[in-house]
Enzyme design. Structure first.
Site, PDB file in Angstrom:
ATOM      1  N   HIS A 133       0.820  -1.224   0.000  1.00  0.00           N
ATOM      2  CA  HIS A 133       0.000   0.000   0.000  1.00  0.00           C
ATOM      3  C   HIS A 133       0.850   1.270   0.000  1.00  0.00           C
ATOM      4  O   HIS A 133       0.424   2.307   0.518  1.00  0.00           O
ATOM      5  CB  HIS A 133      -0.963  -0.011   1.197  1.00  0.00           C
ATOM      6  CG  HIS A 133      -0.291   0.012   2.551  1.00  0.00           C
ATOM      7  ND1 HIS A 133      -0.723  -0.725   3.621  1.00  0.00           N
ATOM      8  CD2 HIS A 133       0.783   0.701   3.009  1.00  0.00           C
ATOM      9  CE1 HIS A 133       0.051  -0.491   4.673  1.00  0.00           C
ATOM     10  NE2 HIS A 133       0.970   0.375   4.311  1.00  0.00           N
ATOM     11  N   HIS A 159      -1.374   5.028   9.701  1.00  0.00           N
ATOM     12  CA  HIS A 159      -0.069   5.697   9.693  1.00  0.00           C
ATOM     13  C   HIS A 159      -0.117   7.090  10.321  1.00  0.00           C
ATOM     14  O   HIS A 159       0.746   7.913  10.065  1.00  0.00           O
ATOM     15  CB  HIS A 159       0.445   5.827   8.264  1.00  0.00           C
ATOM     16  CG  HIS A 159       0.632   4.537   7.539  1.00  0.00           C
ATOM     17  ND1 HIS A 159      -0.419   3.774   7.100  1.00  0.00           N
ATOM     18  CD2 HIS A 159       1.753   3.874   7.180  1.00  0.00           C
ATOM     19  CE1 HIS A 159       0.039   2.690   6.484  1.00  0.00           C
ATOM     20  NE2 HIS A 159       1.349   2.724   6.521  1.00  0.00           N
ATOM     21  N   HIS A 187      10.533  -3.998   3.402  1.00  0.00           N
ATOM     22  CA  HIS A 187      11.056  -2.655   3.143  1.00  0.00           C
ATOM     23  C   HIS A 187      11.446  -1.978   4.448  1.00  0.00           C
ATOM     24  O   HIS A 187      10.916  -2.288   5.506  1.00  0.00           O
ATOM     25  CB  HIS A 187      10.083  -1.787   2.347  1.00  0.00           C
ATOM     26  CG  HIS A 187       8.770  -1.440   2.989  1.00  0.00           C
ATOM     27  ND1 HIS A 187       7.839  -2.369   3.380  1.00  0.00           N
ATOM     28  CD2 HIS A 187       8.211  -0.224   3.262  1.00  0.00           C
ATOM     29  CE1 HIS A 187       6.759  -1.751   3.855  1.00  0.00           C
ATOM     30  NE2 HIS A 187       6.963  -0.465   3.812  1.00  0.00           N
ATOM     31  N   GLU A 222       4.803  -4.916   8.357  1.00  0.00           N
ATOM     32  CA  GLU A 222       3.395  -4.841   7.923  1.00  0.00           C
ATOM     33  C   GLU A 222       2.889  -6.171   7.361  1.00  0.00           C
ATOM     34  O   GLU A 222       1.683  -6.340   7.168  1.00  0.00           O
ATOM     35  CB  GLU A 222       3.222  -3.749   6.862  1.00  0.00           C
ATOM     36  CG  GLU A 222       3.369  -2.334   7.412  1.00  0.00           C
ATOM     37  CD  GLU A 222       3.316  -1.277   6.319  1.00  0.00           C
ATOM     38  OE1 GLU A 222       3.188  -0.096   6.654  1.00  0.00           O
ATOM     39  OE2 GLU A 222       3.417  -1.625   5.122  1.00  0.00           O
TER      40      GLU A 222
HETATM   41 FE   LIG Z   1       2.516   1.339   5.402  1.00  0.00          FE
END
Ligand SMILES: [Fe+2]
Length: 279
Positions: free
Chosen positions: A12, A59, A193, A240
């Protein structure tokens, strides 16, 4: 009783919003990523879901570091988006499915999960961008939404094993919902990531591919790792992938892969997309 058709899990990253906003789907940098979605959309056309239950991490649009629930479930009549910057389009409100929301909340609390219940809730890019990828260009969403937020921002985080159990409990709750509606479970985030620190730009393709394989043949494989191990293996934001585990937990034992796509990198992120059908 309600029926779980299957799941879609996807990255996302905010840059996807900018790419959609500027119409870059055929741009050489973006094409390998966007090409992962037409097969998933074709599957959705035949699957005809009425409701999507979406696992994601907020977030900072709805929750911030001062108040950060480990698990939160939306129970609002609709969920609005807001401008997060980065050129991400602000999308039309998402209709809620409050009857399922309250059924999930009652079922989960009944199974000893401690939740935050949100009767008002803003939804950020982690929900809106996957929806825009699955139903591009829509003015009226064809499905109702139940958001389930898992904290991957403020430590301590829930363990992979706990998150998988949450997914299993949500699967049981959906199947016991007194409704004939068809439900798809969506999980957004990852894959590997890291955006900051000495390992910024870190990606672990070997782990990501093993993880995607495991979701079909050995779905609890990643639950053997601690949060610290998973951060080591996938990066600070790669954690995530907990959303993928929760999503898979909801599906049960008998599944088949419909489609998968994996592309490195999109905005420093290993971008994964996977659709799984319950058999
Ligand atoms: Fe994210």
């Amino acid at each position: 009783m309600a029926h779980i058709i299957g799941s879609i899990t996807t990255s996302h990253v905010p840059a996807i919003g900018g790419a959609i906003g500027r119409g870059l789907q055929q741009d050489p940098y973006w094409k390998p990523f966007f090409d992962g979605y037409p097969p998933v959309r074709r599957w959705l056309e035949t699957a005809r879901p009425d409701v999507v239950v979406v696992f994601y991490n907020d977030h900072g649009l709805n929750f911030f570091l001062d108040k950060m629930p480990t698990f939160a479930v939306g129970a609002a009549p609709e969920y609005r988006n807001a401008d997060e910057g980065w050129g991400i389009p602000v999308l039309p409100p998402f209709p809620g499915e409050q009857d399922l929301s309250w059924h999930l909340i009652e079922s989960l609390v009944g199974e000893d999960f401690d939740l935050t219940t949100c009767q008002e809730m803003l939804v950020d890019h982690a929900l809106t961008l996957p929806m825009a990828l699955l139903w591009p260009g829509t003015d009226a969403w064809p499905v109702k939404v139940v958001p389930v937020v898992i904290n991957t921002v403020q430590y301590p985080l829930p363990s992979a094993a706990r998150v998988y159990k949450l997914g299993e409990a949500i699967g049981r709750a959906i199947r016991s919902w007194d409704s004939d509606q068809r439900v798809v479970v969506v999980g957004t985030g990852g894959l590997s990531h890291q955006l900051d620190g000495e390992r910024a730009g870190f990606i672990n393709k070997d782990f990501d591919l093993k993880f995607m394989d495991s979701l079909i043949g050995d779905p609890t494989w990643a639950t053997k790792y601690s949060i610290r191990d998973l951060v080591e293996l996938t990066g600070t934001q790669g954690i995530e992938l907990l959303m993928w585990l929760a999503t898979r937990g909801a599906l049960g034992d008998k599944v088949r892969q419909v489609h998968r796509n994996y592309h490195i990198p999109i905005s420093n992120t290993a971008a994964g997309t996977m659709a799984i059908e319950c058999r």
